[in-house]
Design an enzyme around this catalytic site. Structure first.
Site, PDB file in Angstrom:
ATOM      1  N   HIS A 276      11.662 -34.863  -0.804  1.00  0.00           N
ATOM      2  CA  HIS A 276      11.121 -33.940  -1.346  1.00  0.00           C
ATOM      3  C   HIS A 276      12.036 -33.290  -2.295  1.00  0.00           C
ATOM      4  O   HIS A 276      13.240 -33.261  -2.222  1.00  0.00           O
ATOM      5  CB  HIS A 276      11.181 -32.865  -0.005  1.00  0.00           C
ATOM      6  CG  HIS A 276      10.590 -31.474  -0.705  1.00  0.00           C
ATOM      7  ND1 HIS A 276       9.307 -31.130  -0.670  1.00  0.00           N
ATOM      8  CD2 HIS A 276      11.240 -30.515  -0.913  1.00  0.00           C
ATOM      9  CE1 HIS A 276       9.088 -30.011  -1.156  1.00  0.00           C
ATOM     10  NE2 HIS A 276      10.318 -29.367  -1.412  1.00  0.00           N
TER      11      HIS A 276
ATOM     12  N   ASP B 299       2.540 -22.046   7.376  1.00  0.00           N
ATOM     13  CA  ASP B 299       3.220 -21.992   6.294  1.00  0.00           C
ATOM     14  C   ASP B 299       2.263 -21.426   4.848  1.00  0.00           C
ATOM     15  O   ASP B 299       2.807 -20.715   4.112  1.00  0.00           O
ATOM     16  CB  ASP B 299       4.007 -23.334   5.996  1.00  0.00           C
ATOM     17  CG  ASP B 299       4.681 -23.303   4.653  1.00  0.00           C
ATOM     18  OD1 ASP B 299       5.528 -22.248   4.425  1.00  0.00           O
ATOM     19  OD2 ASP B 299       4.451 -23.813   3.606  1.00  0.00           O
TER      20      ASP B 299
ATOM     21  N   LYS C  64       6.770 -28.587   6.995  1.00  0.00           N
ATOM     22  CA  LYS C  64       5.304 -29.460   6.332  1.00  0.00           C
ATOM     23  C   LYS C  64       6.142 -30.923   6.378  1.00  0.00           C
ATOM     24  O   LYS C  64       5.395 -31.847   6.886  1.00  0.00           O
ATOM     25  CB  LYS C  64       5.588 -29.248   4.970  1.00  0.00           C
ATOM     26  CG  LYS C  64       4.379 -27.839   4.786  1.00  0.00           C
ATOM     27  CD  LYS C  64       4.461 -27.458   3.521  1.00  0.00           C
ATOM     28  CE  LYS C  64       5.476 -26.714   2.861  1.00  0.00           C
ATOM     29  NZ  LYS C  64       5.568 -26.155   1.660  1.00  0.00           N
TER      30      LYS C  64
ATOM     31  N   SER D 142      10.254 -23.521   5.489  1.00  0.00           N
ATOM     32  CA  SER D 142       8.654 -23.690   4.855  1.00  0.00           C
ATOM     33  C   SER D 142       8.725 -25.138   4.573  1.00  0.00           C
ATOM     34  O   SER D 142       7.675 -25.946   4.941  1.00  0.00           O
ATOM     35  CB  SER D 142       8.504 -22.873   3.739  1.00  0.00           C
ATOM     36  OG  SER D 142       7.684 -23.205   2.663  1.00  0.00           O
TER      37      SER D 142
ATOM     38  N   ARG E 238       4.553 -14.654   0.486  1.00  0.00           N
ATOM     39  CA  ARG E 238       6.046 -14.723  -0.002  1.00  0.00           C
ATOM     40  C   ARG E 238       5.892 -14.398  -1.559  1.00  0.00           C
ATOM     41  O   ARG E 238       6.629 -13.804  -2.163  1.00  0.00           O
ATOM     42  CB  ARG E 238       6.867 -15.856   0.427  1.00  0.00           C
ATOM     43  CG  ARG E 238       7.460 -15.341   1.833  1.00  0.00           C
ATOM     44  CD  ARG E 238       7.864 -16.806   2.561  1.00  0.00           C
ATOM     45  NE  ARG E 238       8.876 -17.288   1.808  1.00  0.00           N
ATOM     46  CZ  ARG E 238       9.358 -18.535   1.600  1.00  0.00           C
ATOM     47  NH1 ARG E 238       8.532 -19.419   2.124  1.00  0.00           N
ATOM     48  NH2 ARG E 238      10.121 -19.041   0.973  1.00  0.00           N
TER      49      ARG E 238
HETATM   50  N1  URA Z   1       8.552 -25.100  -1.477  1.00  0.00           N
HETATM   51  C1  URA Z   1       8.287 -24.664  -0.497  1.00  0.00           C
HETATM   52  O1  URA Z   1       7.379 -25.392  -0.010  1.00  0.00           O
HETATM   53  N2  URA Z   1       8.404 -23.652   0.275  1.00  0.00           N
HETATM   54  C2  URA Z   1       9.149 -22.618  -0.153  1.00  0.00           C
HETATM   55  O2  URA Z   1       9.458 -21.587   0.385  1.00  0.00           O
HETATM   56  C3  URA Z   1       9.908 -22.854  -1.618  1.00  0.00           C
HETATM   57  C4  URA Z   1       9.458 -24.038  -2.135  1.00  0.00           C
END
Ligand code: URA
Length: 434
Positions: free
Chosen positions: A88, A167, A193, A189, A174
């Site tokens: 990621h 999320d 995932k 967040s 947000r």
């Molecule tokens: N990427 C995400 O998936 N969540 C965040 O809060 C910031 C970047």
């Protein structure tokens, strides 16, 4: 409040507003109740602002993450014949690394389930890039994804709506309430995932610099440590690399332009920084999945194995790896204003300009232009002569060139011959579990 609800949202908000610690019960309830629509958006925005201002401790962050995972489904790759590893990136300009990385790692025997997103703002999204390949589709069912992982070893696709739905809702909130930049909220967040996705190993590429979320190394280190701890505690072997995002990666920013550059890397060529980061992340992914011994991912780029996986991966999702990529209708070349050495080429300015040219979207409903973006003819350290091409802007809509040029007005610094750009390693640090 319904009489059957266990907590009162206002009490939860007051706890965090007054610097208190949220209990496990409060966290489980507030995430679940927000997903059900019982906690209102304005209440959740007050709570996320209190979290941004007053923070959460490690235990609260872990519970918050677990509650978001529990809001949806969890995938299970344990039936696959090979280990799994995912990567990621926290997002950068010209960051096309997923495209060569997934095939390289798969060519070395580790399956890569890469659930990706679309771009919003100045950082590009992996799915937008791949969608510039004629026929390629991002949406797969869980069954299709598993079958492709077993058969090809790599899949890059859209995350299904069943994964961490709390999320999805919270991130959208947000985004419009100035509460994205809270480390506990970013970490939970991202990791909710990734943990729900079910990967066995995870390598995080935490970007640092003008083009990244985290502008300095201390903030990035804290984010990386928080995410590594969350992953490790959840049983996912997690490592983070802090990498430089003060200047764009490679020589292109924009969807089809980045696919073209990724294919050059898969053919054994391409810009040195893209190759270096691809190989560094691939080594970490292989090591974290226990498949690193005696395997050098750099070999898979040179001997064509990674390219074979790429072609099969694109075909498996309906794409034609041999089809010509879209090209923007118009170009506009920016010339070097003086002789000298490029000592700065700002990632954020290039990202914003590529976005204004049509490579990115301002609202999630917007369409992106596949051919739009920027080609860089010189990176920091390069010698240029006045009047030589410095940047080529690509767009289908030439009326965008002026605003893109404005974003780039102060993007490049050229210093007298003999000057050198500041020393900046691409990989700044490596953070593993304590
Ligand atoms: N990427 C995400 O998936 N969540 C965040 O809060 C910031 C970047």
């Amino acid at each position: 409040m319904s009489t059957t609800e266990q907590f009162d949202a206002v009490d939860v908000i007051r706890t965090k507003r007054d610097h208190g610690r949220l209990s496990d019960g409060q966290i489980d309830w507030v995430i679940d109740a927000y997903t059900r629509g019982v906690v209102a958006d304005e209440q959740m925005s007050a709570l996320t602002m209190a979290i941004l201002l007053n923070g959460m401790d490690r235990g609260e962050i872990a519970r918050w993450t677990a509650a978001m995972i529990a809001s949806g489904e969890r995938l299970d790759f344990s039936g696959l014949s090979r280990p799994t590893a995912d990567k990621h990136s926290t997002g950068g300009v010209g960051d096309k690394i997923t495209l060569p990385l997934a095939p390289v790692v798969a060519a070395c025997g580790v399956a890569v389930p890469q659930l990706s997103g679309r771009g919003l703002g100045h950082t590009g999204g992996t799915l937008d890039k791949l969608e510039s390949i004629p026929g390629w589709r991002a949406a797969l069912t869980n069954e299709e994804m598993l079958a492709q992982l077993e058969d090809v070893g790599a899949v890059i696709c859209q995350a299904g709506s069943g994964l961490a739905p709390a999320d999805r809702k919270l991130y959208a909130l947000r985004d419009v309430t100035g509460t994205v930049e809270a480390i506990p909220l970013i970490a939970s967040s991202i990791m909710s995932k990734k943990i729900a996705e079910g990967t066995g190993a995870l390598v995080l590429d935490v970007k640092v610099g003008t083009g990244a979320f985290m502008k300095d190394v201390d903030q990035a280190t804290e984010l990386a440590r928080t995410m590594v701890a969350l992953g490790t505690d959840a049983g996912v072997r997690t490592v983070a690399l802090l990498t430089d995002m003060s200047t764009p990666l490679g020589l292109t920013a924009g969807n089809a332009l980045e696919v073209r550059e990724s294919v050059e890397v898969l053919a054994g060529g391409g810009p040195a920084d893209v190759v270096e980061l691809t190989v560094a992340l691939a080594r970490e992914m292989l090591a974290a999945s226990g498949a690193g011994n005696g395997v050098d991912p750099a070999d898979a780029l040179v001997d064509g194995r990674a390219m074979d996986v790429w072609r099969r991966m694109i075909r498996a999702q309906g794409g034609d790896p041999d089809a010509p990529l879209p090209v923007a209708r118009e170009t506009d070349v920016m010339l070097a204003p003086a002789d000298g050495v490029v000592v700065r080429l700002d990632a954020l300015a290039v990202g914003v300009a590529a976005w204004r040219l049509g490579a990115g979207r301002a609202r999630k409903e917007d369409q992106v232009q596949a051919g739009a973006g920027i080609e860089l003819h010189a990176k920091p350290g390069a010698l240029v002569r006045a009047g030589e091409p410095l940047l080529t802007l690509h767009s289908d809509t030439p009326e965008r060139f002026q605003r893109a040029r404005q974003a780039l007005a102060d993007a490049v610094t050229i210093a007298p011959e003999g000057s050198r750009p500041p020393e900046r390693p691409l990989v700044i640090d490596r953070i593993a579990a304590d």
